[in-house]
Design a protein around this motif. Structure first.
Motif, PDB file in Angstrom:
ATOM      1  N   LYS A 263     -29.598  10.739  25.428  1.00 25.99           N
ATOM      2  CA  LYS A 263     -29.507  10.150  24.081  1.00 25.99           C
ATOM      3  C   LYS A 263     -29.578   8.625  24.109  1.00 25.99           C
ATOM      4  CE  LYS A 263     -28.667  14.045  21.774  1.00 25.99           C
ATOM      5  NZ  LYS A 263     -29.538  14.566  20.681  1.00 25.99           N
ATOM      6  N   GLY A 264     -29.696   8.047  25.315  1.00 26.63           N
ATOM      7  CA  GLY A 264     -29.793   6.607  25.439  1.00 26.63           C
ATOM      8  C   GLY A 264     -28.469   5.871  25.338  1.00 26.63           C
TER       9      GLY A 264
ATOM     10  N   THR B  36     -16.931  16.423  26.387  1.00 26.37           N
ATOM     11  CA  THR B  36     -16.596  15.236  25.598  1.00 26.37           C
ATOM     12  C   THR B  36     -15.729  14.249  26.360  1.00 26.37           C
ATOM     13  OG1 THR B  36     -14.659  16.293  24.573  1.00 26.37           O
ATOM     14  CG2 THR B  36     -16.781  16.522  23.428  1.00 26.37           C
ATOM     15  N   GLY B  37     -15.086  14.712  27.433  1.00 29.42           N
ATOM     16  CA  GLY B  37     -14.323  13.784  28.269  1.00 29.42           C
ATOM     17  C   GLY B  37     -15.233  12.717  28.854  1.00 29.42           C
ATOM     18  N   ALA B  38     -16.450  13.112  29.233  1.00 30.35           N
ATOM     19  CA  ALA B  38     -17.433  12.161  29.760  1.00 30.35           C
ATOM     20  C   ALA B  38     -17.843  11.167  28.679  1.00 30.35           C
ATOM     21  CB  ALA B  38     -18.647  12.914  30.295  1.00 30.35           C
ATOM     22  N   PHE B  39     -18.005  11.668  27.443  1.00 28.45           N
ATOM     23  CA  PHE B  39     -18.375  10.777  26.338  1.00 28.45           C
ATOM     24  C   PHE B  39     -17.321   9.692  26.145  1.00 28.45           C
ATOM     25  CE2 PHE B  39     -20.539  14.623  24.016  1.00 28.45           C
ATOM     26  CZ  PHE B  39     -21.536  14.641  24.979  1.00 28.45           C
ATOM     27  N   GLU B  40     -16.058  10.106  26.161  1.00 26.08           N
ATOM     28  CA  GLU B  40     -14.975   9.147  25.929  1.00 26.08           C
ATOM     29  C   GLU B  40     -14.928   8.076  27.012  1.00 26.08           C
ATOM     30  OE1 GLU B  40     -11.169  10.943  25.223  1.00 26.08           O
ATOM     31  OE2 GLU B  40     -11.965  12.340  23.748  1.00 26.08           O
ATOM     32  N   ILE B  41     -15.131   8.500  28.262  1.00 32.41           N
ATOM     33  CA  ILE B  41     -15.125   7.537  29.366  1.00 32.41           C
ATOM     34  C   ILE B  41     -16.222   6.494  29.165  1.00 32.41           C
ATOM     35  CG2 ILE B  41     -15.599   7.257  31.838  1.00 32.41           C
ATOM     36  CD1 ILE B  41     -14.184  10.002  32.235  1.00 32.41           C
TER      37      ILE B  41
ATOM     38  N   LYS C 103     -25.117  13.654  31.527  1.00 33.68           N
ATOM     39  CA  LYS C 103     -26.569  13.809  31.420  1.00 33.68           C
ATOM     40  C   LYS C 103     -27.022  13.751  29.961  1.00 33.68           C
ATOM     41  CE  LYS C 103     -27.111  17.619  33.831  1.00 33.68           C
ATOM     42  NZ  LYS C 103     -27.850  18.739  34.476  1.00 33.68           N
ATOM     43  N   GLU C 104     -26.262  14.367  29.076  1.00 31.23           N
ATOM     44  CA  GLU C 104     -26.626  14.350  27.662  1.00 31.23           C
ATOM     45  C   GLU C 104     -26.517  12.947  27.073  1.00 31.23           C
ATOM     46  OE1 GLU C 104     -24.583  17.334  25.410  1.00 31.23           O
ATOM     47  OE2 GLU C 104     -25.356  18.969  26.646  1.00 31.23           O
ATOM     48  N   TYR C 105     -25.511  12.202  27.503  1.00 33.64           N
ATOM     49  CA  TYR C 105     -25.360  10.831  27.001  1.00 33.64           C
ATOM     50  C   TYR C 105     -26.524   9.959  27.478  1.00 33.64           C
ATOM     51  CZ  TYR C 105     -21.365   9.252  24.191  1.00 33.64           C
ATOM     52  OH  TYR C 105     -20.532   8.934  23.147  1.00 33.64           O
ATOM     53  N   ARG C 106     -26.999  10.208  28.696  1.00 36.14           N
ATOM     54  CA  ARG C 106     -28.155   9.436  29.173  1.00 36.14           C
ATOM     55  C   ARG C 106     -29.418   9.828  28.400  1.00 36.14           C
ATOM     56  NH1 ARG C 106     -30.683   9.474  35.231  1.00 36.14           N
ATOM     57  NH2 ARG C 106     -31.178  11.603  34.573  1.00 36.14           N
TER      58      ARG C 106
ATOM     59  N   GLN D  15     -15.288  14.004  16.066  1.00 39.77           N
ATOM     60  CA  GLN D  15     -15.796  12.778  16.681  1.00 39.77           C
ATOM     61  C   GLN D  15     -17.199  12.945  17.257  1.00 39.77           C
ATOM     62  OE1 GLN D  15     -14.289   9.906  16.524  1.00 39.77           O
ATOM     63  NE2 GLN D  15     -15.572   8.686  17.879  1.00 39.77           N
ATOM     64  N   TYR D  16     -17.461  14.103  17.873  1.00 42.64           N
ATOM     65  CA  TYR D  16     -18.717  14.277  18.610  1.00 42.64           C
ATOM     66  C   TYR D  16     -19.568  15.435  18.089  1.00 42.64           C
ATOM     67  CZ  TYR D  16     -16.625  11.003  21.902  1.00 42.64           C
ATOM     68  OH  TYR D  16     -16.069   9.884  22.472  1.00 42.64           O
ATOM     69  N   LYS D  17     -19.458  15.709  16.804  1.00 45.47           N
ATOM     70  CA  LYS D  17     -20.187  16.842  16.217  1.00 45.47           C
ATOM     71  C   LYS D  17     -21.690  16.754  16.468  1.00 45.47           C
ATOM     72  CE  LYS D  17     -20.714  19.460  11.910  1.00 45.47           C
ATOM     73  NZ  LYS D  17     -20.341  19.552  10.462  1.00 45.47           N
ATOM     74  N   ASN D  18     -22.245  15.553  16.464  1.00 44.87           N
ATOM     75  CA  ASN D  18     -23.683  15.378  16.675  1.00 44.87           C
ATOM     76  C   ASN D  18     -24.119  15.734  18.087  1.00 44.87           C
ATOM     77  OD1 ASN D  18     -23.976  14.495  14.039  1.00 44.87           O
ATOM     78  ND2 ASN D  18     -23.849  12.322  14.568  1.00 44.87           N
TER      79      ASN D  18
END
Length: 363
Positions: free
Chosen positions: A204-205, A165-170, A199-202, A8-11
């Motif tokens: 990446k926009g 990845t838990g943060a990504f899912e949230i 922080k990484e999700y931010r 799901q989050y390989k990128n």
């Protein structure tokens, strides 16, 4: 079809490449449960990230899929960990899937039966150490530095890569980050990983603002709160019974960078939250998981959330909405079934008679 967090989050997992043999049990994709009762009590939107529904029943699976996959890529034949329970269960399951030997060191008499049984059934070599978790961790560190055995505790950087990845899912579920994330703190790898993920999700926009990270240790095992190593940590919450967290410094960074806090809750407060979740929300967690909700209750009593609200700014255009809080529930209640029997009144024995049953149930 969901195929695990690496797929799901390989990128977002720079350590994974085309040569990495992915070892997965389809971990992740755990539910974000809206809590009507907590939301009503607190006057905010409260969600429960139920990590107990991962394959081995805890959040550890997120990091272990990456750590074991990389161990496999590196041609490792064996993995080793120190554990209070959940890491041993996860490492043993993923090692079994990968065809690797699993070696586990646990503190003698300080691991819940549900977790110990998991490590054993997966074929791990389990050794009980006459000491605490920190003693066990020191030994596995030394062993892995001298022998061709891969250490898979959270000091292994691949573990945190998976756990973020838990943060990504949230964020994917909410359409943005929550205002506050509340979570238990033991070895402190998880709060470190979630902060890294946000922080990484931010960057990446994917999200515009970051949450405040609110961590809670058990009062008898609260080295970060008290500012010194706890030589003999004591708490019913065995998963966070750790006196010298491996990710101590990085947990403090997550706290400080986010403008959050790390506090502690008593065993009494943990048990109260443990029962509340089961009896009001239908969610059964191990005691350590309930530390997040115990901490939430503590902060509400102090008026913390009424003082700190999202403020309108260029980076937070929807600041006028209701405050959103996510509590991380790290492990399933069946990890520690003995705790139920020790804290809840046992079933009453009656005659095999309908009248006796009706009498007891009030009809």
């Amino acid at each position: 079809m969901w195929q695990g967090i690496i797929s799901q989050y390989k990128n977002y997992l720079d350590c994974i490449n085309n040569k990495t043999p992915v070892v997965t049990i389809n971990e992740g994709n755990t539910p974000l449960v809206y809590s009507h009762n907590l939301s009503k009590l607190i006057g905010a939107e409260v969600y429960l990230k139920y990590e107990g529904l991962n394959p081995t029943g805890s959040f550890k699976d997120r990091g272990m899929t990456v750590a074991i996959s990389k161990a496999k890529e590196d041609k490792s034949k064996a993995v080793i960990c120190a554990s209070t329970g959940n890491t041993s269960a996860s490492a043993s399951a993923y090692a079994a899937k990968a065809g690797l030997k699993s070696i586990v060191l646990v503190p003698e008499g300080a691991i819940a039966l549900g977790k110990l049984s998991q490590a054993l059934i997966h074929g791990a070599i389990v050794l009980q150490v006459k000491g605490n978790f920190d003693d066990a961790l020191n030994m596995v560190r030394e062993i892995s530095s001298k022998y061709p055995i891969t250490l898979v505790n959270s000091i292994n950087p691949y573990r945190l890569e998976g756990q973020k990845t838990g943060a990504f899912e949230i964020c994917d579920c909410l359409g943005g980050a929550p205002d506050f994330q509340v979570m238990p703190v033991g070895n402190a790898g998880n709060i470190t990983a979630y902060w890294k993920g946000y922080k990484e999700y931010r960057e990446k926009g994917k999200i515009k603002v970051l949450p405040k990270m609110l961590g809670f240790q058990a009062a008898g095992a609260a080295p970060i709160v008290k500012g010194h190593i706890i030589r003999k940590p004591k708490t019913i919450a065995t998963a966070i019974r750790i006196g010298n967290p491996a990710s101590w410094r990085r947990a403090q960074e997550a706290r400080d960078e986010s403008g959050g806090l790390i506090d502690m809750v008593s065993d009494k407060e943990i048990l109260s939250a443990y029962k509340f979740l089961a009896q009001k929300e239908g969610v059964f967690v191990e005691p350590a998981s309930a530390a997040s909700v115990a901490g939430l209750f503590k902060l509400v009593k102090k008026g913390y959330f009424s003082r700190i609200r999202p403020k309108p700014s260029l980076g937070c255009p929807d600041a006028g909405r209701t405050t959103r809080i996510v509590c991380i529930l790290t492990g399933h209640g069946l990890k520690d079934p003995d705790m139920v029997l020790a804290t809840i009144k046992k079933p009453k024995v009656i005659k095999a008679d309908i009248k006796a049953v009706l009498k007891e149930i009030g009809y």
